[in-house]
Write a protein that holds these residues in place. Structure first.
Motif, short mmCIF file in Angstrom:
data_model
loop_
_atom_site.label_atom_id
_atom_site.label_comp_id
_atom_site.label_asym_id
_atom_site.label_seq_id
_atom_site.Cartn_x
_atom_site.Cartn_y
_atom_site.Cartn_z
N LEU A 161 0.04 5.92 8.22
CA LEU A 161 -0.46 7.27 7.94
C LEU A 161 -1.46 7.68 9.01
O LEU A 161 -1.66 6.96 9.99
CB LEU A 161 -1.03 7.32 6.52
N GLY A 162 -2.04 8.87 8.83
CA GLY A 162 -2.95 9.38 9.85
C GLY A 162 -2.24 9.41 11.19
O GLY A 162 -1.09 9.84 11.30
N LEU A 218 6.99 1.43 6.37
CA LEU A 218 7.65 2.73 6.35
C LEU A 218 7.00 3.66 7.36
O LEU A 218 5.78 3.62 7.57
CB LEU A 218 7.56 3.36 4.95
N VAL A 235 5.54 3.41 12.91
CA VAL A 235 5.18 2.23 12.09
C VAL A 235 4.08 1.35 12.71
O VAL A 235 4.10 0.13 12.58
CB VAL A 235 6.41 1.38 11.69
N THR A 242 6.65 3.48 -0.44
CA THR A 242 6.56 2.04 -0.16
C THR A 242 6.63 1.25 -1.47
O THR A 242 7.19 0.15 -1.50
CB THR A 242 5.28 1.73 0.64
N ASP A 280 12.18 9.30 5.68
CA ASP A 280 12.08 10.72 6.03
C ASP A 280 13.29 11.20 6.82
O ASP A 280 13.69 12.35 6.71
CB ASP A 280 10.81 10.98 6.84
N TYR A 297 6.53 11.11 14.41
CA TYR A 297 5.52 10.21 14.97
C TYR A 297 6.16 9.20 15.93
O TYR A 297 6.02 7.99 15.77
CB TYR A 297 4.77 9.47 13.84
N GLY A 325 0.87 -1.17 0.00
CA GLY A 325 0.00 0.00 0.00
C GLY A 325 0.90 1.21 0.00
O GLY A 325 2.06 1.13 0.41
N THR A 326 0.38 2.35 -0.45
CA THR A 326 1.19 3.56 -0.45
C THR A 326 0.30 4.77 -0.59
O THR A 326 -0.82 4.66 -1.08
CB THR A 326 2.21 3.54 -1.61
C1 LIG Z 1 -0.24 12.82 7.21
C2 LIG Z 1 0.85 11.84 7.57
C3 LIG Z 1 0.69 11.03 8.68
C4 LIG Z 1 1.71 10.14 9.06
N1 LIG Z 1 1.55 9.35 10.19
C5 LIG Z 1 2.55 8.53 10.58
C6 LIG Z 1 2.43 7.75 11.77
O1 LIG Z 1 1.42 7.78 12.49
N2 LIG Z 1 3.47 6.93 12.12
C7 LIG Z 1 4.62 6.84 11.36
O2 LIG Z 1 5.51 6.09 11.72
N3 LIG Z 1 4.74 7.57 10.21
C8 LIG Z 1 3.77 8.39 9.81
N4 LIG Z 1 3.90 9.12 8.65
C9 LIG Z 1 5.11 8.99 7.82
C10 LIG Z 1 4.90 8.08 6.59
O3 LIG Z 1 4.62 6.75 6.99
C11 LIG Z 1 6.16 8.08 5.73
O4 LIG Z 1 6.39 9.38 5.22
C12 LIG Z 1 6.14 7.05 4.61
O5 LIG Z 1 7.43 6.99 4.04
C13 LIG Z 1 5.11 7.37 3.52
O6 LIG Z 1 5.10 6.28 2.62
P1 LIG Z 1 4.34 6.32 1.19
O7 LIG Z 1 5.09 7.31 0.31
O8 LIG Z 1 4.44 4.93 0.68
O9 LIG Z 1 2.93 6.73 1.42
C14 LIG Z 1 2.89 10.03 8.27
C15 LIG Z 1 3.03 10.85 7.14
C16 LIG Z 1 2.03 11.75 6.79
C17 LIG Z 1 2.22 12.61 5.56
#
Ligand SMILES: Cc1cc2nc3c(=O)[nH]c(=O)nc-3n(C[C@H](O)[C@H](O)[C@H](O)COP(=O)(O)O)c2cc1C
Length: 178
Positions: free
Chosen positions: A58-59, A97, A108, A15, A155, A103, A9-10
Protein backbone atom coordinates in the motif's frame (compact mmCIF):
# COMPACT_ATOMS: atom_id res chain seq x y z
CA UNK A 1 -1.95 -28.82 16.67
CA UNK A 2 -1.77 -27.58 13.07
CA UNK A 3 1.66 -27.55 11.53
CA UNK A 4 1.21 -24.39 9.48
CA UNK A 5 0.35 -20.95 10.84
CA UNK A 6 -1.10 -18.45 8.39
CA UNK A 7 -0.92 -14.73 9.15
CA UNK A 8 -1.91 -11.83 6.94
CA UNK A 9 -2.19 -8.05 6.81
CA UNK A 10 -4.88 -6.33 4.80
CA UNK A 11 -6.64 -3.05 4.21
CA UNK A 12 -9.65 -3.93 2.07
CA UNK A 13 -9.84 -7.69 2.66
CA UNK A 14 -8.34 -9.18 -0.49
CA UNK A 15 -5.29 -10.61 1.24
CA UNK A 16 -7.59 -12.19 3.83
CA UNK A 17 -9.49 -13.92 1.01
CA UNK A 18 -6.30 -15.32 -0.48
CA UNK A 19 -5.17 -16.48 2.98
CA UNK A 20 -8.49 -18.31 3.39
CA UNK A 21 -8.15 -19.96 -0.02
CA UNK A 22 -4.67 -21.17 0.87
CA UNK A 23 -5.85 -22.53 4.24
CA UNK A 24 -8.77 -24.34 2.61
CA UNK A 25 -6.51 -26.01 0.11
CA UNK A 26 -4.11 -27.15 2.83
CA UNK A 27 -6.97 -28.38 5.03
CA UNK A 28 -7.73 -28.04 8.74
CA UNK A 29 -5.43 -30.89 9.73
CA UNK A 30 -2.43 -29.13 8.23
CA UNK A 31 -3.10 -25.41 8.57
CA UNK A 32 -4.63 -23.25 11.29
CA UNK A 33 -7.26 -20.67 10.42
CA UNK A 34 -5.61 -17.47 9.12
CA UNK A 35 -5.12 -14.68 11.64
CA UNK A 36 -4.85 -10.96 11.03
CA UNK A 37 -1.37 -9.85 12.08
CA UNK A 38 -2.91 -6.96 14.03
CA UNK A 39 -4.49 -9.44 16.45
CA UNK A 40 -1.34 -11.24 17.57
CA UNK A 41 1.91 -10.49 19.38
CA UNK A 42 5.54 -11.47 18.88
CA UNK A 43 4.98 -14.97 20.32
CA UNK A 44 2.38 -15.88 17.67
CA UNK A 45 4.83 -17.77 15.44
CA UNK A 46 6.39 -19.84 18.25
CA UNK A 47 4.08 -22.84 18.02
CA UNK A 48 4.53 -23.44 14.28
CA UNK A 49 7.34 -25.07 12.33
CA UNK A 50 5.88 -23.72 9.11
CA UNK A 51 4.52 -20.24 8.46
CA UNK A 52 2.71 -18.58 5.59
CA UNK A 53 2.74 -14.79 5.76
CA UNK A 54 0.77 -12.57 3.40
CA UNK A 55 0.64 -8.86 2.72
CA UNK A 56 -0.66 -6.33 0.22
CA UNK A 57 1.51 -3.39 -0.79
CA UNK A 58 0.00 0.00 0.00
CA UNK A 59 0.99 3.66 -0.01
CA UNK A 60 3.99 3.88 -2.29
CA UNK A 61 5.51 0.45 -2.05
CA UNK A 62 4.87 0.11 1.68
CA UNK A 63 3.62 -2.51 4.09
CA UNK A 64 0.03 -1.84 5.22
CA UNK A 65 -0.51 0.18 8.37
CA UNK A 66 -1.80 3.44 9.77
CA UNK A 67 0.96 5.49 8.15
CA UNK A 68 -0.29 4.67 4.66
CA UNK A 69 -3.90 5.41 5.58
CA UNK A 70 -5.10 1.88 6.25
CA UNK A 71 -8.24 1.51 8.33
CA UNK A 72 -6.43 -0.47 11.03
CA UNK A 73 -2.94 -1.36 12.24
CA UNK A 74 -1.17 -4.05 10.27
CA UNK A 75 2.30 -5.29 9.29
CA UNK A 76 3.86 -1.83 9.61
CA UNK A 77 3.04 -1.83 13.33
CA UNK A 78 4.06 -5.49 13.78
CA UNK A 79 7.49 -5.15 12.11
CA UNK A 80 9.38 -3.90 15.23
CA UNK A 81 8.52 -7.27 16.84
CA UNK A 82 10.82 -9.00 14.37
CA UNK A 83 13.76 -7.66 16.43
CA UNK A 84 12.80 -10.20 19.12
CA UNK A 85 11.69 -13.10 16.91
CA UNK A 86 13.86 -16.10 16.06
CA UNK A 87 12.69 -17.98 12.97
CA UNK A 88 15.69 -20.25 12.64
CA UNK A 89 14.62 -23.81 11.84
CA UNK A 90 11.29 -22.63 10.46
CA UNK A 91 10.21 -22.79 6.83
CA UNK A 92 8.33 -19.69 5.71
CA UNK A 93 6.30 -19.10 2.56
CA UNK A 94 5.27 -15.57 1.57
CA UNK A 95 2.41 -14.26 -0.53
CA UNK A 96 1.80 -10.71 -1.67
CA UNK A 97 -0.93 -8.75 -3.40
CA UNK A 98 -0.32 -5.75 -5.61
CA UNK A 99 -1.34 -3.84 -8.71
CA UNK A 100 1.13 -4.03 -11.60
CA UNK A 101 -0.76 -1.50 -13.79
CA UNK A 102 -1.05 1.41 -11.38
CA UNK A 103 2.14 0.69 -9.42
CA UNK A 104 4.58 -0.72 -12.02
CA UNK A 105 7.61 0.85 -10.29
CA UNK A 106 6.87 -0.48 -6.80
CA UNK A 107 4.99 -3.65 -7.64
CA UNK A 108 4.51 -5.82 -4.51
CA UNK A 109 7.39 -4.03 -2.76
CA UNK A 110 5.80 -4.89 0.59
CA UNK A 111 6.39 -8.57 -0.13
CA UNK A 112 10.09 -7.79 -0.52
CA UNK A 113 10.10 -5.94 2.78
CA UNK A 114 8.49 -8.88 4.58
CA UNK A 115 11.04 -11.21 2.96
CA UNK A 116 13.91 -9.12 4.36
CA UNK A 117 12.34 -9.22 7.84
CA UNK A 118 11.97 -13.01 7.96
CA UNK A 119 15.39 -13.68 6.43
CA UNK A 120 16.95 -11.41 9.08
CA UNK A 121 15.20 -13.59 11.69
CA UNK A 122 16.84 -16.73 10.30
CA UNK A 123 13.90 -18.23 8.37
CA UNK A 124 14.32 -20.56 5.43
CA UNK A 125 12.07 -19.06 2.77
CA UNK A 126 10.34 -21.42 0.34
CA UNK A 127 7.81 -20.86 -2.44
CA UNK A 128 9.56 -18.50 -4.85
CA UNK A 129 7.37 -17.76 -7.86
CA UNK A 130 8.20 -17.00 -11.53
CA UNK A 131 7.83 -13.43 -12.79
CA UNK A 132 6.52 -14.72 -16.14
CA UNK A 133 2.99 -13.50 -16.81
CA UNK A 134 3.37 -10.20 -14.92
CA UNK A 135 4.30 -6.85 -16.49
CA UNK A 136 6.04 -4.24 -14.34
CA UNK A 137 9.20 -2.13 -14.25
CA UNK A 138 10.55 -2.56 -10.73
CA UNK A 139 9.80 -4.71 -7.72
CA UNK A 140 11.59 -5.07 -4.40
CA UNK A 141 10.11 -8.60 -4.27
CA UNK A 142 12.23 -9.91 -7.14
CA UNK A 143 15.31 -11.99 -6.42
CA UNK A 144 17.07 -13.16 -9.58
CA UNK A 145 14.43 -14.37 -12.05
CA UNK A 146 11.72 -14.96 -9.45
CA UNK A 147 9.52 -13.27 -6.90
CA UNK A 148 10.36 -14.21 -3.31
CA UNK A 149 6.82 -15.58 -2.89
CA UNK A 150 3.45 -15.96 -4.57
CA UNK A 151 2.23 -12.77 -6.26
CA UNK A 152 -1.48 -12.11 -6.80
CA UNK A 153 -2.83 -9.14 -8.74
CA UNK A 154 -6.57 -9.25 -8.23
CA UNK A 155 -6.92 -5.72 -9.59
CA UNK A 156 -5.80 -6.68 -13.10
CA UNK A 157 -5.53 -10.47 -13.29
CA UNK A 158 -8.31 -11.73 -11.01
CA UNK A 159 -9.09 -14.61 -13.34
CA UNK A 160 -5.61 -16.04 -12.73
CA UNK A 161 -5.78 -15.97 -8.92
CA UNK A 162 -7.32 -19.43 -8.44
CA UNK A 163 -4.79 -21.26 -10.57
CA UNK A 164 -1.89 -19.28 -9.09
CA UNK A 165 -2.98 -20.14 -5.54
CA UNK A 166 -3.50 -23.80 -6.40
CA UNK A 167 -0.13 -24.07 -8.12
CA UNK A 168 1.68 -22.37 -5.26
CA UNK A 169 0.01 -24.47 -2.56
CA UNK A 170 1.14 -27.63 -4.35
CA UNK A 171 4.64 -26.18 -4.59
CA UNK A 172 4.94 -25.27 -0.91
CA UNK A 173 3.49 -28.63 0.18
CA UNK A 174 6.33 -30.25 -1.67
CA UNK A 175 9.01 -27.77 -0.55
CA UNK A 176 7.87 -27.86 3.09
CA UNK A 177 7.41 -31.63 3.05
CA UNK A 178 3.77 -31.39 4.23
C1 LIG B 1 -3.76 3.69 -1.91
C2 LIG B 1 -3.24 2.42 -2.53
C3 LIG B 1 -1.87 2.27 -2.71
C4 LIG B 1 -1.35 1.12 -3.33
N1 LIG B 1 0.02 1.00 -3.53
C5 LIG B 1 0.50 -0.09 -4.16
C6 LIG B 1 1.91 -0.22 -4.43
O1 LIG B 1 2.72 0.65 -4.09
N2 LIG B 1 2.35 -1.34 -5.07
C7 LIG B 1 1.48 -2.34 -5.47
O2 LIG B 1 1.94 -3.32 -6.05
N3 LIG B 1 0.15 -2.24 -5.22
C8 LIG B 1 -0.35 -1.17 -4.60
N4 LIG B 1 -1.70 -1.08 -4.34
C9 LIG B 1 -2.61 -2.17 -4.73
C10 LIG B 1 -2.99 -3.10 -3.55
O3 LIG B 1 -1.86 -3.77 -3.05
C11 LIG B 1 -4.02 -4.13 -4.02
O4 LIG B 1 -5.21 -3.48 -4.41
C12 LIG B 1 -4.30 -5.22 -3.00
O5 LIG B 1 -5.07 -6.23 -3.61
C13 LIG B 1 -5.04 -4.69 -1.75
O6 LIG B 1 -5.12 -5.77 -0.84
P1 LIG B 1 -6.04 -5.72 0.50
O7 LIG B 1 -7.49 -5.73 0.04
O8 LIG B 1 -5.68 -6.95 1.24
O9 LIG B 1 -5.71 -4.48 1.26
C14 LIG B 1 -2.23 0.07 -3.74
C15 LIG B 1 -3.62 0.24 -3.54
C16 LIG B 1 -4.12 1.39 -2.95
C17 LIG B 1 -5.61 1.52 -2.75
Amino acid sequence: MSKVGIFFGTDTGSTRKIAKMIQKQLGDDVAAKPLNINRVDASAFDEYDYLLLGTPTLGEGQLPGIECDCQAESWAEFVPNFDDIDLSGKKVGLFGLGDQVNYPDEFVDGLGELYDCVVDCGAEVVGSWPTDGYEFNESAAVDGDSFVGLVIDKDNQASLSDERVTGWVEQIKSEMGL
